[in-house]
Design a protein around this motif. Structure first.
Motif, PDB file in Angstrom:
ATOM      1  N   GLN A 292       0.815  -1.207   0.000  1.00  0.00           N
ATOM      2  CA  GLN A 292       0.000   0.000   0.000  1.00  0.00           C
ATOM      3  C   GLN A 292       0.854   1.264   0.000  1.00  0.00           C
ATOM      4  O   GLN A 292       0.503   2.260  -0.649  1.00  0.00           O
ATOM      5  CB  GLN A 292      -0.941  -0.010   1.213  1.00  0.00           C
ATOM      6  N   ARG A 295       2.119   1.689  -3.490  1.00  0.00           N
ATOM      7  CA  ARG A 295       1.026   2.201  -4.322  1.00  0.00           C
ATOM      8  C   ARG A 295       0.801   3.698  -4.067  1.00  0.00           C
ATOM      9  O   ARG A 295       0.552   4.465  -5.007  1.00  0.00           O
ATOM     10  CB  ARG A 295      -0.253   1.426  -4.003  1.00  0.00           C
ATOM     11  N   GLU A 386      -6.338  -2.622  -5.796  1.00  0.00           N
ATOM     12  CA  GLU A 386      -4.975  -2.228  -5.474  1.00  0.00           C
ATOM     13  C   GLU A 386      -3.951  -2.952  -6.352  1.00  0.00           C
ATOM     14  O   GLU A 386      -2.754  -2.907  -6.083  1.00  0.00           O
ATOM     15  CB  GLU A 386      -4.672  -2.502  -4.003  1.00  0.00           C
ATOM     16  N   ASP A 388      -1.352  -3.682  -9.257  1.00  0.00           N
ATOM     17  CA  ASP A 388      -0.398  -2.801  -9.932  1.00  0.00           C
ATOM     18  C   ASP A 388       0.604  -3.687 -10.666  1.00  0.00           C
ATOM     19  O   ASP A 388       1.477  -4.301 -10.052  1.00  0.00           O
ATOM     20  CB  ASP A 388       0.315  -1.907  -8.921  1.00  0.00           C
TER      21      ASP A 388
END
Length: 491
Positions: A292, A295, A386, A388
């Motif tokens: 996270q 990100r 989330e 990626d």
């Protein structure tokens, strides 16, 4: 800010070097060697560690490893001697982004610090007045630093592969036309920001234009060719602004700096995680938290340096174009037409500040490694919102920057360490940067020492049994007198 070296001072840089070496000796540098010889190999045939990259990370890691008793640390760099790192090539800013007090490669030895170096060269008042460290002075300091530790860099050496050779690692390299194969117990890849891939121009540009019409800002640029030209820059970070300034200073007619965001970032989130707890124990965070954070930094970029921004904005011919993504690029009647949501812009040359593409197989030194190392996409599955793809292609490293194998038979990859941009998710967004060295270098050094100790675990007890260092004083009648005393004690 132009700084001139002071003309008279009681302490020269040579004096400072001797003072730093005296400090190191007082602190026990270097530690005695402790590695057991490897069976079947002649002494000196195998390096303790090979470091690929002789920039700021490479020399600092070499110093740290030598301090801990690894005498044979070899540093390889692809650049000509004196040009290691980006500082004299594609780094075009006037000063570092890192605050001058957050440099951490001096190992708490003041006479090794860039502050003491700078004060010796320019005077105490110059340091007090200095907002940030000038780029070229930083490079000069690094060269001096390497000299203090007697670090020799083998220059003009391109590493072609890093692969297993029995219980050690073979590094194949090309040095001035000669291919060599060198063995090492461990290898550290200190290959900088592009260590996980390559600087790459977007395909919609490279597929449409001849190579003579554009440059990536993290590569060589002939700025003299831009005199009188209309230049388009894509990107909004430090490199975009620094190259815009360079182009206008070289005589470009105009520079339009375009980016897709509606406004420039105002704050630098990197400063928020530069705490001792975060920087020291980042790998102990959960996979979810580390993902996270990565990100977050992908979505929330840092602003350009204030000095670069203000310099560019003050130059005639500079135009800032937020909310201006490039939708299409093509050459028409000798001009480059760039289609944007606000219309078509016309340029003579393009500068692409578009960063690095994550592409492990594109790195020569990862030829044998890239298919064998665990990736984040294989070890962690984020929620759909989330996901990626870019982050998923980065290596999933251990707590000490070591690669982890996809399969047990490739355990050798754990003797190779990625102290570069490949550590972005595993170790944090900038653990290998200047401000991260204070915390990250000791972790990497511990990881290398740990690996080498475990490699020789079976030899520890036999070596202990052979150990014969006499601590008590020896005289002709010492053993006889000692035996008498021991006998009387028993009675």
């Amino acid at each position: 800010m132009i700084i001139s070296p002071i003309t008279a001072t009681p302490a020269t840089l040579d004096d400072l070097e001797q003072a730093a070496r005296a400090d190191l000796a007082a602190l026990g540098y270097p530690a005695p060697g402790w590695l057991a010889p490897l069976d079947g190999h002649a002494a000196g045939a195998i390096a303790d560690v090979i470091i690929v990259g002789g920039g700021q990370s490479g020399v600092t890691l070499a110093a740290g490893l030598k301090w801990e008793g690894l005498a044979d640390v070899r540093v390889l760099d692809s650049a000509p001697a004196g040009s290691e790192g980006p500082w004299l090539t594609f780094a075009r800013m006037e000063e570092l982004r890192t605050p001058k007090t957050q440099v951490g490669n001096e190992f708490n030895v003041p006479n090794l610090s860039v502050r003491r170096w700078f004060e010796t060269r320019y005077g105490v008042a110059a340091w007090a007045d200095l907002p940030r460290i000038p780029r070229t002075d930083w490079k000069a300091y690094l060269d001096w630093y390497a000299g203090v530790f007697d670090i020799t860099i083998t220059s003009e050496t391109q590493v072609l592969d890093v692969a297993a050779d029995g219980d050690v690692i073979a590094v194949t390299s090309l040095c001035r036309g000669t291919v060599t194969r060198t063995l090492a117990r461990a290898v550290v890849l200190a290959t900088g920001f592009d260590g996980a891939g390559a600087w790459r121009v977007p395909a919609f540009v490279s597929d449409s234009l001849d190579k003579s019409r554009y440059d990536h800002t993290n590569g060589p640029v002939d700025f003299d060719r831009l005199r009188g030209k209309r230049v388009g820059v894509l990107g909004h970070g430090a490199s975009a602004f620094d190259n815009a300034i360079k182009a206008l200073s070289a005589g470009a007619a105009s520079v339009d700096l375009c980016f897709r965001r509606p406004r420039l970032p105002r704050t630098n989130p990197h400063r928020a995680i530069e705490t001792p707890g975060m920087m020291t124990h980042y790998p102990d965070l959960s996979d979810t938290t580390r993902w996270q954070i990565a990100r977050f930094f992908r979505k929330n970029d840092q602003p350009p340096p204030v000095r670069s921004f203000e310099t560019a904005m003050a130059l005639p011919g500079f135009r800032l174009r937020p909310a201006t993504p490039w939708l299409d690029v093509r050459e028409t009647q000798g001009a480059i037409h760039v289609t944007t949501p606000g219309g078509v812009l016309e340029f003579d040359h393009l500068l692409l500040a578009t960063g690095m593409a994550v592409d492990l197989p594109a790195r020569a030194e990862l030829k044998s490694l890239s298919a064998r190392i665990a990736l984040w996409g294989e070890r962690y599955t984020p929620p759909d919102d989330e996901a990626d793809e870019r982050l998923a292609r980065l290596p999933y490293l251990d707590a000490f920057y070591g690669f982890l194998p996809k399969h047990e038979e490739d355990a050798w990859v754990g003797r190779v360490f990625a102290f570069n941009s490949a550590s972005f998710v595993s170790q944090g967004p900038h653990s290998t940067s200047i401000s991260g060295h204070r915390h990250a270098v000791p972790r990497l050094v511990r990881g290398v020492l740990r690996r080498l100790l475990l490699d020789q675990e079976q030899a520890i007890l036999p070596a202990l049994e052979r150990y014969a260092s006499v601590d008590l004083p020896v005289a002709d009648d010492f053993e006889a007198r000692l035996a008498t005393l021991e006998t009387e004690a028993v009675r």
